[in-house]
Design an enzyme around this catalytic site. Structure first.
Site, short mmCIF file in Angstrom:
data_model
loop_
_atom_site.label_atom_id
_atom_site.label_comp_id
_atom_site.label_asym_id
_atom_site.label_seq_id
_atom_site.Cartn_x
_atom_site.Cartn_y
_atom_site.Cartn_z
CB CYS A 131 2.67 -2.02 -1.47
SG CYS A 131 3.74 -0.57 -1.31
CB CYS A 134 1.04 1.26 -0.09
SG CYS A 134 1.94 2.01 -1.47
#
Length: 175
Positions: A131, A134
């Site tokens: 991700c 993130c």
């Protein structure tokens, strides 16, 4: 079974993974809370029970209960957040980035341990889960806490090695 014992069961084609697991367990640069917390968070982040069990055995008595729970919590909340935020980031329709996530993630604000340590655990699991949004978010917080680039890179190295060990073990155990 310890994490080293787990790694010793890996086949010869994964000798580098075995050696890298040994390097993680023997690491003296991060301090115990970071090292064992990363091992535990990354193992839980794989979702592969045999490596979770080995990591739990490895860290037993070496982490406070608060730190162990924070490591587990980082893997749990990243399992959710990494899916959601990866979607929001990768979707062609950028409207999703402006919508509230409406996901409970209180542990990020109050992890029960040093914020930088929790962010390291979360970064490693986010890297394992791919991700980018993130990864950027956790890396930014770590930089705000003056965590050196080498420590940030080390946390991702832990994720890479633990994920590889789980992947190889899973593949050979399925046969």
């Amino acid at each position: 079974m310890s994490l080293k014992t787990f790694a010793e069961a890996l086949p010869d084609f994964a000798k580098d993974i075995r050696l890298n697991v040994g390097s993680l367990v023997n690491d003296q640069t991060l301090g115990d809370q970071r090292k064992y917390g990363l091992i535990l968070a990354c193992a839980h982040g794989t979702g592969y029970k045999p490596i979770v069990d080995a990591a739990e055995a490895e860290v037993a008595g070496k982490l406070s209960e608060e730190a162990a729970n924070a490591a587990r919590a980082s893997a749990a909340v990243m399992a959710m957040n990494n899916v959601y935020y990866r979607f929001a980031h990768l979707a062609s329709n950028k409207e999703y980035l402006s919508l509230p996530a409406r996901l409970r993630m209180n542990v990020i604000g109050a992890p029960g341990i040093d914020k930088a340590d929790f962010e390291l655990f979360s970064l490693a699991v986010s890297a394992m889960n791919g991700c980018g949004m993130c990864i950027d978010s956790h890396e930014k917080v770590l930089k705000q806490h003056n965590v050196p680039a080498q420590v940030i890179q080390d946390s991702v190295r832990f994720g890479a090695v633990i994920k590889a060990a789980a992947t190889v073990h899973s593949a050979i155990s399925a046969n």
